[in-house]
Design a protein around this motif. Structure first.
Motif, PDB file in Angstrom:
ATOM      1  N   VAL A   1     -48.194   1.665  13.658  1.00 22.95           N
ATOM      2  CA  VAL A   1     -48.190   3.176  13.056  1.00 22.95           C
ATOM      3  C   VAL A   1     -46.604   3.416  13.575  1.00 22.95           C
ATOM      4  N   ALA A   2     -47.185   3.217  15.051  1.00 22.61           N
ATOM      5  CA  ALA A   2     -46.019   4.095  15.345  1.00 22.61           C
ATOM      6  C   ALA A   2     -44.665   3.557  15.662  1.00 22.61           C
ATOM      7  N   ALA A   3     -44.207   1.888  15.414  1.00 23.87           N
ATOM      8  CA  ALA A   3     -43.632   1.376  14.794  1.00 23.87           C
ATOM      9  C   ALA A   3     -43.251   0.327  14.047  1.00 23.87           C
ATOM     10  N   LEU A   4     -43.374   0.778  12.642  1.00 19.95           N
ATOM     11  CA  LEU A   4     -43.292   0.466  11.750  1.00 19.95           C
ATOM     12  C   LEU A   4     -42.188   0.458  10.941  1.00 19.95           C
ATOM     13  N   HIS A   5     -41.344  -0.416  10.329  1.00 18.89           N
ATOM     14  CA  HIS A   5     -40.039  -0.419  10.225  1.00 18.89           C
ATOM     15  C   HIS A   5     -40.271  -1.290   9.370  1.00 18.89           C
ATOM     16  N   VAL A   6     -39.364  -1.352   8.510  1.00 20.47           N
ATOM     17  CA  VAL A   6     -39.296  -1.413   7.126  1.00 20.47           C
ATOM     18  C   VAL A   6     -38.779  -2.823   6.109  1.00 20.47           C
ATOM     19  N   SER A   7     -38.238  -3.954   7.447  1.00 22.43           N
ATOM     20  CA  SER A   7     -38.864  -5.173   7.429  1.00 22.43           C
ATOM     21  C   SER A   7     -39.419  -5.424   7.108  1.00 22.43           C
ATOM     22  N   GLN A   8     -40.669  -4.958   7.639  1.00 24.48           N
ATOM     23  CA  GLN A   8     -41.650  -5.454   7.516  1.00 24.48           C
ATOM     24  C   GLN A   8     -43.111  -5.447   5.800  1.00 24.48           C
ATOM     25  N   PHE A   9     -41.911  -4.847   5.363  1.00 23.45           N
ATOM     26  CA  PHE A   9     -42.741  -4.703   3.737  1.00 23.45           C
ATOM     27  C   PHE A   9     -42.032  -5.337   3.162  1.00 23.45           C
ATOM     28  N   HIS A  10     -42.982  -6.814   2.506  1.00 24.69           N
ATOM     29  CA  HIS A  10     -42.797  -7.313   1.252  1.00 24.69           C
ATOM     30  C   HIS A  10     -42.968  -7.164  -0.367  1.00 24.69           C
ATOM     31  N   ARG A  11     -42.156  -6.844  -1.324  1.00 23.34           N
ATOM     32  CA  ARG A  11     -42.483  -6.498  -1.958  1.00 23.34           C
ATOM     33  C   ARG A  11     -42.429  -7.950  -3.551  1.00 23.34           C
ATOM     34  N   ASP A  12     -41.683  -8.705  -3.177  1.00 20.10           N
ATOM     35  CA  ASP A  12     -41.713  -9.156  -4.319  1.00 20.10           C
ATOM     36  C   ASP A  12     -42.309 -11.099  -4.045  1.00 20.10           C
ATOM     37  N   VAL A  13     -43.671 -10.299  -4.823  1.00 17.96           N
ATOM     38  CA  VAL A  13     -44.489 -11.351  -4.920  1.00 17.96           C
ATOM     39  C   VAL A  13     -45.090 -11.687  -5.905  1.00 17.96           C
ATOM     40  N   PRO A  14     -45.363 -13.154  -6.125  1.00 18.11           N
ATOM     41  CA  PRO A  14     -46.107 -13.663  -7.230  1.00 18.11           C
ATOM     42  C   PRO A  14     -47.170 -12.340  -8.168  1.00 18.11           C
ATOM     43  N   GLU A  15     -46.718 -12.375  -9.084  1.00 18.62           N
ATOM     44  CA  GLU A  15     -47.954 -11.992 -10.705  1.00 18.62           C
ATOM     45  C   GLU A  15     -49.243 -12.023  -9.441  1.00 18.62           C
ATOM     46  N   ASN A  16     -50.031 -11.090 -10.434  1.00 20.86           N
ATOM     47  CA  ASN A  16     -51.085 -10.863  -9.717  1.00 20.86           C
ATOM     48  C   ASN A  16     -51.534 -10.748  -7.932  1.00 20.86           C
ATOM     49  N   ASP A  17     -49.667 -11.080  -7.620  1.00 23.20           N
ATOM     50  CA  ASP A  17     -50.663 -10.673  -5.824  1.00 23.20           C
ATOM     51  C   ASP A  17     -49.758  -9.040  -5.557  1.00 23.20           C
ATOM     52  N   VAL A  18     -50.117  -8.812  -4.776  1.00 27.16           N
ATOM     53  CA  VAL A  18     -49.530  -7.374  -3.674  1.00 27.16           C
ATOM     54  C   VAL A  18     -48.349  -7.168  -3.154  1.00 27.16           C
ATOM     55  N   PRO A  19     -47.946  -6.352  -2.857  1.00 28.56           N
ATOM     56  CA  PRO A  19     -46.938  -6.047  -1.743  1.00 28.56           C
ATOM     57  C   PRO A  19     -47.836  -5.883   0.299  1.00 28.56           C
ATOM     58  N   PHE A  20     -47.005  -6.773   0.759  1.00 29.06           N
ATOM     59  CA  PHE A  20     -47.660  -6.738   2.158  1.00 29.06           C
ATOM     60  C   PHE A  20     -46.811  -6.545   2.976  1.00 29.06           C
ATOM     61  N   ILE A  21     -47.627  -6.053   4.288  1.00 26.42           N
ATOM     62  CA  ILE A  21     -46.942  -5.583   5.432  1.00 26.42           C
ATOM     63  C   ILE A  21     -47.369  -6.919   6.433  1.00 26.42           C
ATOM     64  N   THR A  22     -46.000  -7.600   7.420  1.00 24.22           N
ATOM     65  CA  THR A  22     -46.178  -8.103   7.841  1.00 24.22           C
ATOM     66  C   THR A  22     -46.182  -8.239   9.925  1.00 24.22           C
ATOM     67  N   PHE A  23     -47.035  -8.853  10.422  1.00 25.59           N
ATOM     68  CA  PHE A  23     -46.866  -8.829  12.035  1.00 25.59           C
ATOM     69  C   PHE A  23     -45.883 -10.231  12.352  1.00 25.59           C
ATOM     70  N   GLU A  24     -45.625  -9.651  13.102  1.00 28.39           N
ATOM     71  CA  GLU A  24     -45.210 -11.045  14.333  1.00 28.39           C
ATOM     72  C   GLU A  24     -46.415 -10.987  14.952  1.00 28.39           C
ATOM     73  N   ASN A  25     -46.439 -10.788  16.339  1.00 25.66           N
ATOM     74  CA  ASN A  25     -47.544 -10.253  17.461  1.00 25.66           C
ATOM     75  C   ASN A  25     -48.793  -9.190  17.091  1.00 25.66           C
ATOM     76  N   ARG A  26     -49.626  -9.737  15.756  1.00 24.04           N
ATOM     77  CA  ARG A  26     -51.038  -8.775  16.261  1.00 24.04           C
ATOM     78  C   ARG A  26     -51.835  -9.538  16.642  1.00 24.04           C
ATOM     79  N   LYS A  27     -52.101  -9.003  17.869  1.00 25.41           N
ATOM     80  CA  LYS A  27     -53.468  -9.784  18.646  1.00 25.41           C
ATOM     81  C   LYS A  27     -54.426  -8.947  18.216  1.00 25.41           C
ATOM     82  N   ASN A  28     -55.638  -9.412  17.781  1.00 24.33           N
ATOM     83  CA  ASN A  28     -57.032  -9.589  17.044  1.00 24.33           C
ATOM     84  C   ASN A  28     -56.916  -8.410  15.824  1.00 24.33           C
TER      85      ASN A  28
END
Length: 434
Positions: free
Chosen positions: A269-296
Motif C-alpha cells: 500500500v505504501a508504495a502504490l503507484h498509478v503505473s501499476q493500475f490497468h483499466r484497459d481490459v477485455p469485456e467481462n473482465d475487471v481492472p487489476f494491479i500488477t506487481f513486478e516483485n511480489r513475494k508469496n
C-alpha cells in the motif's frame, strides 16, 4: 489535496524494526510465519542493504533485533529450523526449483502436475499454490519419516500388487507422525489444512486414473482436530464499515480499500503507484494491479471495488505539479513514498477514530487484521462457489463439487463466478456498490 496535506502526522523516516507484539504464536500457521517474515523482517533487511529475496539473515541478526521469538516459535510449534523454513517456505536463492522432501521423480512429477492444474483450473494466485506446496511437502516428509520410503505412488498405482489396506495404513502412519504431540506441535488448523490438500491430491490422482484408490478418504473420521473459533483474528465487515464511515479524507478511504478491498500488504500500500493500475481490459473482465516483485503473492490483483475512491485520490494528487505518481507520497525520507510504518500508524489512528476495540482476539487492530478480512472473505467465496455447483456435480455423477470446478467450468467462467461472489461480499462490507 497538496502533497504536504498527504503527509500529515504519523509519517516517520526511522528505519523499520520487526514487531511481534501481541502475536499469539500458538495460533500461527506456517503460512502466518511466511507472512510475518515478509511483513516484519524483510523491510528491516532491505533498510540495511540486505536482499530479503536472496539472502538469509543470520541468527545473530535475529538476536541483535530482539526477534528471536520468531525462530523459537517456528521450531517449537512447527518442528522447523530457520534454514528449512527459508528453503521450503520462502524458497530463498533456490534456482533449481522447489526442494521436495522426496527424491522419487514420479512422486515429484505427480505433485507438480497437481499444483499446475490447480493453478490453471482454479486460477489460483502464486501465494495459494506455494501454500499448497508447503502443506503437501509437510505430508511427504511425514510419510517418509513414518514409512521409511519417499515413494508415494507405487502403493496406490492401478497395476500395483500391494493390498489396498497397506496404502491406507501408510497414509495414516504419516498423520500419526504429524499428530504426535509429544514430539512436535503442529496446530489443529495446520493439520486440518494438510489433510485437506492431501485428500485433494490423492483424489486428483484417482480422477486422472493414475491411482486406484484414495488412501486419505477416511482421515476425516479418523482424526478429530479441534480448531479454535478464531485462530487468526481479523476485522469483521461491520468494522470495515466503521473504518470507512470514520474516514474523513480520500487518503484514509483509499487506505481501507487497499487493505480490505484489494488484500494488499502494508508495504505494498505504501508504495502504490498509478503505473501499476490497468483499466484497459477485455469485456467481462475487471481492472487489476500488477506487481513486478511480489513475494508469496500473485503478480496481479483484481480490483472489484474502490475504483471511485482511487479516481478521487488521483484527481487530488494531480493538482500538485511535483507529484510523481505515488498514491501515498512522501515529502521527506529516503523514498518518494511513505513507509510501511507510516501506513501502520495511519491505520491505527483511523481505527481509534472509528471506535474499534483496543484488542481483537488479543491483537491490536492493524493493517494485517484488515488484510485478513479480504482473505477470510475470499475463502468464504470459494466455499460459496463450491456450494453453488453442487447441483452440477450431482448431474455429472460426482460427490465433490471441486471436480466440477476443475473439469467442467472454463477458466474464464470460473473466474467470473468467483468475482461475482466476491463483489457481493465486498459490497456488504463497504456499503453500496459502484
Amino acid at each position: 489535496m497538496s502533497r504536504s496535506d498527504a503527509n500529515q502526522a504519523g509519517e516517520t523516516d526511522a528505519e523499520p524494526v520487526p514487531s511481534f507484539d501481541d502475536i499469539r504464536w500458538t495460533s500461527c500457521t506456517i503460512e502466518d510465519f511466511v507472512e510475518l517474515y515478509w511483513e516484519e523482517i524483510a523491510p528491516c533487511l532491505e533498510a540495511e542493504g540486505i536482499d530479503p529475496e536472496s539472502e538469509k539473515p543470520k541468527h545473530k541478526w535475529f538476536r541483535d533485533h530482539d526477534a528471536r521469538a520468531f525462530l523459537a516459535a517456528l521450531r517449537r510449534h512447527h518442528d522447523c529450523s530457520f534454514g528449512d523454513f527459508c528453503d521450503e517456505c520462502l524458497r530463498l536463492g533456490n534456482e533449481e526449483g522447489y526442494s521436495w522432501s522426496t527424491t522419487d521423480n514420479k512422486t515429484i512429477e505427480a505433485l507438480e502436475k497437481f499444483l499446475d492444474r490447480r493453478k490453471s483450473r482454479y486460477s489460483l494466485a502464486s501465494s495459494s499454490v506455494d501454500t499448497l506446496r508447503t502443506r503437501l511437502n509437510l505430508y511427504i516428509r511425514a510419510y517418509s519419516k513414518a514409512n521409511g520410503t519417499d515413494d508415494l505412488l507405487t502403493p496406490i498405482q492401478r497395476d500395483s500388487d500391494n493390498p489396498a489396506y497397506e496404502a491406507v495404513d501408510a497414509c495414516y502412519a504419516a498423520f500419526d507422525w504429524l499428530n504426535d504431540g509429544s514430539k512436535r506441535e503442529y496446530s489443529a488448523q495446520t493439520l486440518q489444512r494438510v489433510r485437506r490438500v492431501v485428500d485433494a491430491w490423492y483424489q486428483h490422482l484417482v480422477g486422472r486414473r493414475i491411482a486406484s484408490l484414495n488412501p486419505a478418504s477416511g482421515l476425516y473420521d479418523e482424526f478429530k482436530w479441534e480448531v479454535e473459533d478464531s485462530p487468526t483474528p481479523s476485522l469483521s465487515a461491520n468494522q470495515i464499515r466503521k473504518l470507512m464511515q470514520a474516514s474523513e479524507t480520500t487518503r484514509e478511504q483509499l487506505l481501507v480499500v487497499a487493505l480490505a478491498g484489494w488484500g494488499l500488504r502494508a508495504s505494498e500500500v505504501a508504495a502504490l503507484h498509478v503505473s501499476q493500475f490497468h483499466r484497459d481490459v477485455p469485456e467481462n473482465d475487471v481492472p487489476f494491479i500488477t506487481f513486478e516483485n511480489r513475494k508469496n503473492g500473485p503478480g496481479e490483483v483484481s480490483l472489484l471495488y474502490g475504483m471511485d475512491v482511487l479516481d478521487c485520490r488521483i484527481d487530488e494528487l494531480a493538482d500538485d505539479e511535483a507529484w510523481t505518481g505515488y498514491l501515498f507520497p512522501s515529502a521527506q525520507g529516503k523514498t518518494p513514498h511513505v513507509t510501511r510504518d507510516t501506513i501502520r500508524n495511519w491505520f491505527q489512528d483511523l481505527a481509534s477514530k472509528a471506535g474499534l476495540p483496543d484488542r481483537i482476539e488479543e491483537e491490536r487492530p492493524s493493517p494485517q487484521l484488515c488484510r485478513r478480512f479480504w482473505y477470510n472473505t475470499y475463502t468464504a467465496v470459494l466455499e460459496g462457489v463450491l456450494e453453488g455447483v453442487d447441483e452440477i456435480a450431482a448431474e455429472q455423477g460426482s460427490s465433490d463439487p471441486r471436480v466440477v470446478m476443475q473439469n467442467y467450468l472454463s477458466n474464464s467462467r470460473s473466474r467470473r463466478v468467483r468475482r461475482e461472489f466476491m463483489r457481493e461480499q465486498l459490497t456488504t462490507a463497504f456499503g453500496e456498490g459502484e
